[in-house]
Design a protein around this motif. Structure first.
Motif, short mmCIF file in Angstrom:
data_model
loop_
_atom_site.label_atom_id
_atom_site.label_comp_id
_atom_site.label_asym_id
_atom_site.label_seq_id
_atom_site.Cartn_x
_atom_site.Cartn_y
_atom_site.Cartn_z
N GLU A 62 0.81 -1.20 0.00
CA GLU A 62 0.00 0.00 0.00
C GLU A 62 0.85 1.26 0.00
O GLU A 62 1.76 1.40 0.81
N GLU A 70 -0.32 4.02 0.86
CA GLU A 70 -0.91 4.90 1.86
C GLU A 70 -1.20 4.08 3.11
O GLU A 70 -1.81 3.01 3.03
N ARG A 118 -9.87 10.30 -3.32
CA ARG A 118 -9.91 8.85 -3.35
C ARG A 118 -11.35 8.36 -3.41
O ARG A 118 -12.25 8.94 -2.80
N ASP A 121 -8.30 6.23 -7.62
CA ASP A 121 -8.27 7.68 -7.77
C ASP A 121 -9.52 8.11 -8.55
O ASP A 121 -10.35 7.27 -8.93
N ARG A 128 -8.43 4.67 -11.50
CA ARG A 128 -7.21 3.86 -11.48
C ARG A 128 -7.02 3.25 -10.10
O ARG A 128 -7.11 3.94 -9.08
N ILE A 178 -5.57 1.94 -6.72
CA ILE A 178 -4.49 2.38 -5.84
C ILE A 178 -4.11 1.29 -4.84
O ILE A 178 -2.95 0.92 -4.70
N GLN A 179 -5.09 0.73 -4.14
CA GLN A 179 -4.82 -0.25 -3.10
C GLN A 179 -6.09 -1.00 -2.75
O GLN A 179 -7.20 -0.61 -3.13
#
Length: 397
Positions: free
Chosen positions: A69, A71, A300, A315, A319, A321-322
């Motif tokens: 991750e 974040e 997010r 996003d 797309r 992200i995690q």
């Protein structure tokens, strides 16, 4: 919203059993539709009935990273609710909605046919009982979703059983200002709606008409402004829309297209913009997305991927992200192991407390609420003193 007199135990139990049967049938059908060849529902299995005392003493949630991750997200609080009918007891936490004005959390305690209100740390505040139009007798209670007006004291509530939208007055004990809807397929009617959101830019109420595979936009007076979508897989079509949110900055609408395993995105004037996601078990793919929320500070998008037992983050362009899940372990020493589709985590809904960077997630089968926190994009600008949970990493009640 008025407090109602208690029903007889037999009547309450009968109605609760019927509500539970309806929800269980719908949920089971949605997760297994089109999955016969893979039998994902069978592979996942069902969580064992929790031992309440054991949960309190030695079970603790651990964040399970499904990928590296970028974040940091940590578990702040794991709130095990005892199964029962008393205040602060739950019997199936179907959905939750965070009031952005107060930080209070509205939880659909569905089998108990009521809504419980918690403070932003998860402490019990009060119970809301069945709603019904003033001119009609009370009927079965099926409130599943709330949305809150940022400009005044109006709150909208969606009753999935009555197929009704209720406009409530927050300052007047949640009294009904207006109600509209009803069951059916004609204009302005709905079949098992599941998802509601206020668009603060247009001042419209967006409702997912789930079983009719379409979406409605209403005014606060109940006037239908727009209906779009029909059952299908092409652009602008739906197969059981099952959750909606709105970006408060520009009115962009995000809709969970449950069986099509994607998120559809529309402008404030209901023009199709894009979609993202497809069926699968890997990064950026879904198995029954059931709720969606936008963090307008971090840009997010959080999606509750119910069938894959995880939460995914994207996003604003869609797309990936995690993604992350939670595993309830017997002891802290046990090794954390997560295989997609085999977690005992059963996320049914999520909602955000954006100022505190909290992610609330409800676990329907395990009767647990989780409060997660993501790191600030600029930790130096955040103040932990405003967070009631900042000094404690985990708690239960």
């Amino acid at each position: 919203m008025k407090r109602t007199t208690r029903k007889s135990a037999a009547t309450a139990k009968a109605e609760a059993d019927e509500a539970d049967k309806t929800v269980a049938t719908r949920r089971s059908g949605r997760l297994q539709k089109g999955d016969q060849e893979e039998k994902i529902g069978e592979k996942r299995g069902r969580a064992q009935e929790p031992d309440e005392e054991k949960n309190k003493s030695n079970k603790k949630a651990k964040l399970v990273e499904t990928d590296k991750e970028p974040e940091d997200i940590k578990v702040l609080s794991e709130i095990h609710k005892e199964k029962g009918t008393n205040p602060d007891q739950f019997n199936g936490v179907m959905t939750l909605s965070v009031d952005p004005l107060t930080g209070q959390v509205f939880c659909s305690d569905f089998r108990n046919q009521r809504v419980q209100i918690l403070d932003q740390s998860g402490a019990f505040l009060s119970v809301l009982h069945p709603l019904h139009p003033p001119s009609s007798p009370p009927s079965s209670f099926g409130i599943t979703h709330f949305s809150f007006s940022p400009s005044d004291d109006r709150v909208v509530a969606l009753d999935s059983q009555q197929c009704m939208v209720f406009v409530l007055d927050r300052k007047n004990d949640f009294q009904i200002i207006k109600s509209f809807g009803g069951r059916g397929q004609d204009e302005g009617l709905m079949e098992d709606p599941f998802g509601i959101a206020i668009n603060p830019i247009t001042n419209h109420i967006i409702v997912c008409d789930t079983e009719n595979s379409r979406v409605h936009a209403f005014t606060f007076e109940g006037e239908r402004v727009r209906t779009w979508g029909k059952k299908g897989k092409r652009e602008g079509m739906f197969d059981s829309p099952h959750g909606v949110c709105v970006d408060s900055r520009d009115g962009t609408i995000y809709i969970c297209d449950f069986y099509n395993n994607r998120i559809q995105v529309y402008s404030k004037d209901y023009s199709f913009l894009k979609s993202f996601g497809k069926r699968g078990q890997g990064k950026g793919t879904f198995n029954g997305p059931s709720s969606v929320a936008v963090d307008h500070i971090s840009d997010r998008i959080f999606v509750n991927d119910m069938g894959n037992s995880m939460v995914q983050v994207f996003d604003l362009e869609g797309r990936f992200i995690q993604s992350f899940s939670l595993s309830v372990l017997e002891t802290d020493q046990q090794k954390i192991m997560f295989t997609m589709g085999h977690s005992n985590f059963r996320p049914s809904s999520l909602s955000l407390n954006v100022p505190l960077r909290h992610i609330w997630v409800s676990d329907w089968e395990n009767n647990v609420l989780y409060i997660l926190q993501r790191s600030s994009l600029d930790d130096s600008s955040s103040s932990s003193s405003s967070d009631p949970l900042s000094s404690s990493s985990s708690s239960s009640s």
